[in-house]
Design a protein around this motif. Structure first.
Motif, PDB file in Angstrom:
ATOM      1  N   HIS A 160       0.838  -1.077   0.017  1.00 53.23           N
ATOM      2  CA  HIS A 160      -0.023  -0.083  -0.006  1.00 53.23           C
ATOM      3  C   HIS A 160       0.906   1.204   0.091  1.00 53.23           C
ATOM      4  O   HIS A 160       2.405   1.078   0.005  1.00 53.23           O
ATOM      5  CB  HIS A 160      -1.001   0.012   1.157  1.00 53.23           C
ATOM      6  CG  HIS A 160      -0.479   0.014   2.411  1.00 53.23           C
ATOM      7  ND1 HIS A 160       0.542   0.916   3.081  1.00 53.23           N
ATOM      8  CD2 HIS A 160      -0.686  -0.783   3.618  1.00 53.23           C
ATOM      9  CE1 HIS A 160       0.712   0.364   4.156  1.00 53.23           C
ATOM     10  NE2 HIS A 160      -0.059  -0.488   4.629  1.00 53.23           N
ATOM     11  N   GLU A 163       3.681   1.331   2.710  1.00 55.58           N
ATOM     12  CA  GLU A 163       4.676   0.193   2.523  1.00 55.58           C
ATOM     13  C   GLU A 163       5.499   0.767   1.092  1.00 55.58           C
ATOM     14  O   GLU A 163       6.848   0.478   1.288  1.00 55.58           O
ATOM     15  CB  GLU A 163       3.936  -1.060   2.343  1.00 55.58           C
ATOM     16  CG  GLU A 163       3.409  -1.561   3.614  1.00 55.58           C
ATOM     17  CD  GLU A 163       2.356  -2.614   3.381  1.00 55.58           C
ATOM     18  OE1 GLU A 163       1.811  -3.177   4.344  1.00 55.58           O
ATOM     19  OE2 GLU A 163       1.934  -2.841   2.382  1.00 55.58           O
ATOM     20  N   LYS A 195      -0.938  -0.466  -4.429  1.00 58.58           N
ATOM     21  CA  LYS A 195      -2.504  -0.683  -4.059  1.00 58.58           C
ATOM     22  C   LYS A 195      -2.926   0.842  -3.746  1.00 58.58           C
ATOM     23  O   LYS A 195      -2.621   1.794  -3.444  1.00 58.58           O
ATOM     24  CB  LYS A 195      -2.482  -1.456  -3.088  1.00 58.58           C
ATOM     25  CG  LYS A 195      -2.216  -3.062  -3.244  1.00 58.58           C
ATOM     26  CD  LYS A 195      -2.585  -3.918  -2.158  1.00 58.58           C
ATOM     27  CE  LYS A 195      -1.912  -3.576  -0.717  1.00 58.58           C
ATOM     28  NZ  LYS A 195      -1.942  -4.722   0.158  1.00 58.58           N
TER      29      LYS A 195
HETATM   30 MG    MG Z   1      -1.865  -4.757   3.687  1.00 62.24          MG
END
Ligand code: MG
Ligand code: APR
Length: 279
Positions: A160, A163, A195
């Protein structure tokens, strides 16, 4: 430094051409054996969600490797899966024998304790099958950057935005972030699913496939763990890594859209996404 790229938008037809139909005389061995290394004390739900999603996405067999505290949880909530337990009560520290598996997914709920860092390193040193890395396993890579050079080609990473920032550094806007993702994917020869709304699947040649499915109801804890299970399942079934990433992201969003149509976006939880999986 810019590298030319091609950009694609994954709609129904583009996704469906990647689906491998199940043959009449197939058996569970045909569809592979997935291994998910997931969970820790207080985060076993992440393991359950990714495991359920993996089973719902067509893998022939699934083994969950979890800390000892997760044994009953897995056996009761995922009767279709096998469970191997770590010697440690609360975290994963041991790498199971990998010979039996056709793909491995690691990360959901695993935490970042030092023995888990060592497990990730050992996995990267020994794995010979397709690999998906998510969640705290990505944070482990960010904090132990020598591990980045050990990533097998075509490993799928599903960060995401936070991250990804830890992995690749700050970006001041979405375009810069996408370009940083492309440079990272090319340099390490991996596939990155960046994401968010319209998740960008960045292939190791730098091409970008934007996803068309999904909705804001999916902005809720656990939906990322569901995606990890789906993609690991497709890898176990021997889908090429590019197809596993593009198709997995599409299917995840499609299931989320079906779930939102039934119960509205606010009420949607990650388990609902699992319930609505399927072509
Ligand atoms: Mg996750
Ligand atoms: N539109 C469409 N899809 C969305 C949207 C949106 N507005 N918001 C989120 N999603 C999708 C993302 O594309 C992704 O597939 O939901 C998923 C969320 O994944 P994560 O951010 O990884 O969330 P999750 O893992 O479920 O969160 C639980 O685990 O990874 C850690 O740090 C994370 O604390 C978090 C925890």
């Amino acid at each position: 430094q810019q590298t030319p790229a091609s950009y694609y938008f994954t709609e129904k037809k583009a996704a469906e051409t990647r689906i491998q139909p199940r043959q009449k005389f197939s058996h569970k061995g045909t569809f592979g054996h997935a291994l998910l290394v997931a969970g820790s004390f207080g985060k076993m739900g992440a393991a359950v969600l990714s495991g359920k999603a993996c089973l719902r996405s067509g893998a022939g067999l699934l083994t969950m490797h979890v800390p000892a505290c997760g044994y009953e949880i897995m056996q009761i909530s995922l009767p279709e899966a096998m469970t191997t337990v770590d010697k440690h009560e609360k975290i994963n520290t041991q790498l199971p024998e990998l010979d039996a598996y056709s793909a491995v997914g690691i990360g959901p709920g695993i935490g970042k304790e030092q023995p888990t860092v060592e497990l990730v390193e050992k996995l990267l040193d020994t794995i010979g099958v397709p690999l998906l890395i998510d969640a705290d396993a990505l944070n482990i890579l960010s904090e132990n950057r020598q591990l980045l050079d050990k990533l097998p080609a075509k490993t799928i990473l599903t960060p995401h935005p936070k991250e990804f920032q830890r992995l690749a550094g700050d970006s001041s806007n979405e375009f810069e972030r996408l370009e940083a993702g492309r440079q990272f994917a090319i340099r390490h020869q991996v596939i990155i699913c960046l994401k968010g709304a319209n998740t960008a699947v960045i292939l190791s040649n730098g091409d970008v496939h934007f996803n068309s499915t999904g909705n804001a109801g999916m902005a809720t804890g656990g939906t990322g763990d569901v995606l990890s299970g789906i993609i690991t399942s497709l890898l176990a079934q021997k889908y090429p890594a590019e197809d596993a990433a593009i198709l997995g992201v599409y299917e995840h969003g499609l299931a989320g859209d079906r779930a939102a149509a039934r119960r509205g976006q606010s009420a949607l939880i990650a388990s609902d996404v699992v319930e609505y999986l399927g072509w």
